[in-house]
Each structure stands twice: as structure tokens, then as C-alpha cells.
Design an enzyme around this catalytic site. Structure first.
Site, PDB file in Angstrom:
ATOM      1  N   CYS A   1     -12.271 -42.327  15.490  1.00 48.32           N
ATOM      2  CA  CYS A   1     -11.355 -41.899  14.428  1.00 48.32           C
ATOM      3  C   CYS A   1     -11.068 -40.398  14.631  1.00 48.32           C
ATOM      4  O   CYS A   1     -11.999 -39.596  14.727  1.00 48.32           O
ATOM      5  CB  CYS A   1     -11.936 -42.157  13.048  1.00 48.32           C
ATOM      6  SG  CYS A   1     -10.761 -41.662  11.759  1.00 48.32           S
TER       7      CYS A   1
ATOM      8  N   LYS B   1     -14.122 -48.935  20.947  1.00 50.20           N
ATOM      9  CA  LYS B   1     -12.774 -48.349  20.894  1.00 50.20           C
ATOM     10  C   LYS B   1     -12.875 -46.842  21.069  1.00 50.20           C
ATOM     11  O   LYS B   1     -13.549 -46.158  20.291  1.00 50.20           O
ATOM     12  CB  LYS B   1     -12.098 -48.677  19.559  1.00 50.20           C
ATOM     13  CG  LYS B   1     -10.653 -48.181  19.498  1.00 50.20           C
ATOM     14  CD  LYS B   1      -9.940 -48.731  18.286  1.00 50.20           C
ATOM     15  CE  LYS B   1      -8.479 -48.335  18.252  1.00 50.20           C
ATOM     16  NZ  LYS B   1      -7.797 -48.899  17.074  1.00 50.20           N
TER      17      LYS B   1
HETATM   18  O1  RRO Z   1      -8.862 -44.502   8.544  1.00 47.56           O
HETATM   19  C1  RRO Z   1      -8.268 -43.703   9.297  1.00 47.56           C
HETATM   20  O2  RRO Z   1      -7.780 -42.636   8.875  1.00 47.56           O
HETATM   21  C2  RRO Z   1      -8.120 -43.951  10.749  1.00 47.56           C
HETATM   22  C3  RRO Z   1      -9.093 -44.568  11.530  1.00 47.56           C
HETATM   23 BR1  RRO Z   1     -10.647 -45.297  10.845  1.00 47.56          BR
HETATM   24  C4  RRO Z   1      -8.904 -44.664  12.939  1.00 47.56           C
HETATM   25  O3  RRO Z   1      -9.743 -45.167  13.711  1.00 47.56           O
HETATM   26  N1  RRO Z   1      -7.761 -44.151  13.458  1.00 47.56           N
HETATM   27  C5  RRO Z   1      -6.806 -43.567  12.682  1.00 47.56           C
HETATM   28  O4  RRO Z   1      -5.784 -43.124  13.201  1.00 47.56           O
HETATM   29  N2  RRO Z   1      -7.010 -43.481  11.329  1.00 47.56           N
END
Ligand code: RRO
Length: 305
Positions: free
Chosen positions: A131, A166
Site C-alpha cells: 500500500c 502483491k
Molecule cells: O486502501 C488504500 O488506500 C489502498 C491500498 Br490498501 C492499496 O493497496 N493500494 C492503494 O492504492 N490504496
């Protein structure tokens, strides 16, 4: 018609288009809709041990060439989400449980989350270590090769289902990260998560997202994803699932040629609607028939010669 089935570790997919994590996957109802629209597999929202509200609005912006988000990992927590997973246990396609954990050197939280996903019927787990904007919850794990290898290895020792990892493009050497996951015995690499970005409002001279920075997705990041998959797939011996900007069948074929055995679709659900899975599969089929390809495997890594 070409055969669109593909295999990722022990998962047999009727077609190579998976729903990417975080899109239309907050409950069993929205997931069922994506299944009915033809996805070959589903990746759930990223789920943690405790419920999280996520960041304040605005959390998503549509920019000229893609979407910028900072959702902040909103999710109901594993126990409540488990109730949704259980409703999907009779699903004819694999449901892959995406999980994230707080930076934890002993990997305990990832192990507990993966076990719960397995109990709820997940066909595989996807460890979200990428993330782009959640402090301590994502990229910090996915940047540390020693920690990543240890986490993957601990999860692998605990669950029988395949473990996917990922990974992020926001690192100096993505190949090293993929290799660390492989050394931990990961079953597949998912590349890429969103690219770090920002949008500033000229009138207020202020970043628009409440979190200021976010993750950029959609067509604009496709060349970044293709390059990452191309470099990773030649450096490891486990399958790669490509993600980043896949909107059409030809986009998917480009990722197969770069070395992906399947692709995930996220932002394109917004751009083309939930039927994007059917459209992309049809477009892959038309292209393969026209060019004399019979199986996805014949395309995988075609760009290496
Ligand atoms: O929740 C998010 O803000 C988010 C996640 Br978990 C992610 O893996 N990738 C993203 O662009 N946003």
C-alpha cells in the site's frame, strides 16, 4: 476460439482476468456481481485484524489519465469480513483473500489473518505489502527483503492454500523484492500496486486528497506495470500476475508477453463498467484467433526473444 484458461500455482482459472483488490469487493453481494460479470477469480479488499475507517474524504480523484486514491485501508476487520467470505463458499471461481498487517517482525498478524482466510474458504491469500500511503501498514514491509522473506515463509508454514505476494513499483529494485518473496516460498507474485502520486488544487494551493498523497492507477501506469512484470518474470521461477492499467484485451496480451500468466483488473471496472471482464476476454479471444494463438501459455513471456 482460443482456450483462455490459465493456471496460477494450484488454481485453475477459467479465464485470466481477476478482480483486483479494493474494487467492488466490500461484501458478498458486490463480489457476486463481479463473478456474474465474468471475472476468472476475485481478490478481496485488503483485510486486517481490526476494523478501520480509512482516511477522510476526498479519498479518490479522477485525473486526466487515471485515478488517484488514498482510501486508507478501510475494512470491517477479519471477523466481520469472514461472514461475507462464508456466503461465497459455493462460488465456482476462486476467491483470493487479500490481507495486510501492521509492521511486525514476527509475522504473527499475517499468519493469523491467512489462517482465518483459509478457514473462511479462501482459495489463496494475497499478502498486501505494497500500500503506497499507509504508514507502517504496507510498503515498509514490502521494502525490507529480509522481513518480507520471513513473513512469507511463516505464512507458508501455516496455511495449505497458495500464498501470493502483491508488490510495489515504489521501490529501487522491484526484482529483489520479488526474489525475496520467492525465497520465502511464495506461490506467485502480483505486480504492481499503485504508483505514489499527488494532485494540487491551484486555487487553494493545497493537495486535494485528505491524505495529501495517494496511489495512481489506470491506463497511465500500464507501461510501468509492464516493465516491472517483464523484469520480474525473467528473474523468478513462480508465476506473475500482472496488474496496472489493464483496460482492454490488448493491454492484457501485452502483460502476457511481458511474462504474466494472468491479469488483475481494477480501475477499468470504473472506466468500462463491471462487464469489463467479459469485454476483455472477448477482445483477448479475437486477438488470439487473428494471430493464431491457441492458449494463454503460448503468449507468456513472448517478448523475451
Ligand atoms: O486502501 C488504500 O488506500 C489502498 C491500498 Br490498501 C492499496 O493497496 N493500494 C492503494 O492504492 N490504496
Amino acid at each position: 476460439m482460443a482456450d483462455l484458461s490459465t493456471t496460477i500455482s494450484s488454481l485453475r482459472l477459467k479465464n485470466p482476468t481477476l478482480l483486483a483488490s479494493g474494487i467492488m469487493d466490500e461484501d458478498a453481494g458486490s463480489i457476486q456481481r463481479m463473478i456474474d460479470c465474468g471475472a476468472g477469480a476475485i481478490v478481496t479488499k485488503s483485510i486486517g485484524m481490526q476494523p478501520r475507517e480509512g482516511y477522510a474524504n476526498p479519498t479518490v480523484l479522477e485525473l486526466e489519465y487515471g485515478l488517484l486514491n488514498a482510501m486508507g485501508l478501510p475494512n470491517p476487520g477479519i471477523d466481520l469480513y469472514g461472514k461475507e467470505m462464508i456466503k461465497l463458499q459455493k462460488s465456482k471461481i476462486p476467491i483470493i483473500g487479500s490481507i495486510y498487517a501492521i509492521y511486525a517482525a514476527d509475522a504473527e498478524e499475517f499468519v493469523a489473518l491467512a489462517s482465518k482466510m483459509e478457514q473462511y474458504g479462501a482459495a489463496a491469500v494475497e499478502l498486501n505489502v505494497s500500500c503506497p500511503h499507509a504508514k507502517r501498514y504496507g510498503l515498509e514491509v514490502g521494502c525490507d527483503t529480509t522481513l518480507l522473506q520471513a513473513i512469507v515463509s511463516s505464512v507458508k508454514q501455516q496455511v495449505r492454500i497458495p500464498v501470493f505476494v502483491k508488490i510495489s513499483p515504489n521501490v529501487v529494485n522491484i526484482v529483489e523484492i520479488a526474489q525475496a518473496a520467492e525465497k520465502g516460498n511464495a506461490d506467485a507474485i502480483v505486480a504492481i500496486n499503485t504508483v505514489k502520486g499527488m494532485k494540487i488544487d491551484l486555487e487553494t494551493a493545497h493537495p486535494i486528497l485528505a491524505n495529501r498523497t495517494g496511489g495512481y492507477s489506470g491506463k497511465a501506469i500500464k507501461p510501468i506495470g509492464v516493465r516491472c512484470v517483464y523484469d520480474i518474470a525473467q528473474s523468478i521461477n513462480i508465476p506473475v500476475i500482472g496488474v496496472g492499467g489493464i483496460t482492454t484485451g490488448e493491454d492484457a496480451i501485452e502483460y502476457f508477453m511481458a511474462g504474466a500468466s494472468a491479469v488483475q483488473i481494477g480501475s477499468a471496472v470504473y472506466y468500462r463498467g463491471p462487464d469489463v471482464f467479459k469485454h476483455v476476454c472477448k477482445e483477448i479471444n479475437v486477438w488470439m484467433d487473428k494471430h493464431g494463438y491457441k492458449k494463454i501459455a503460448e503468449l507468456v513471456g513472448a517478448a523475451y526473444q
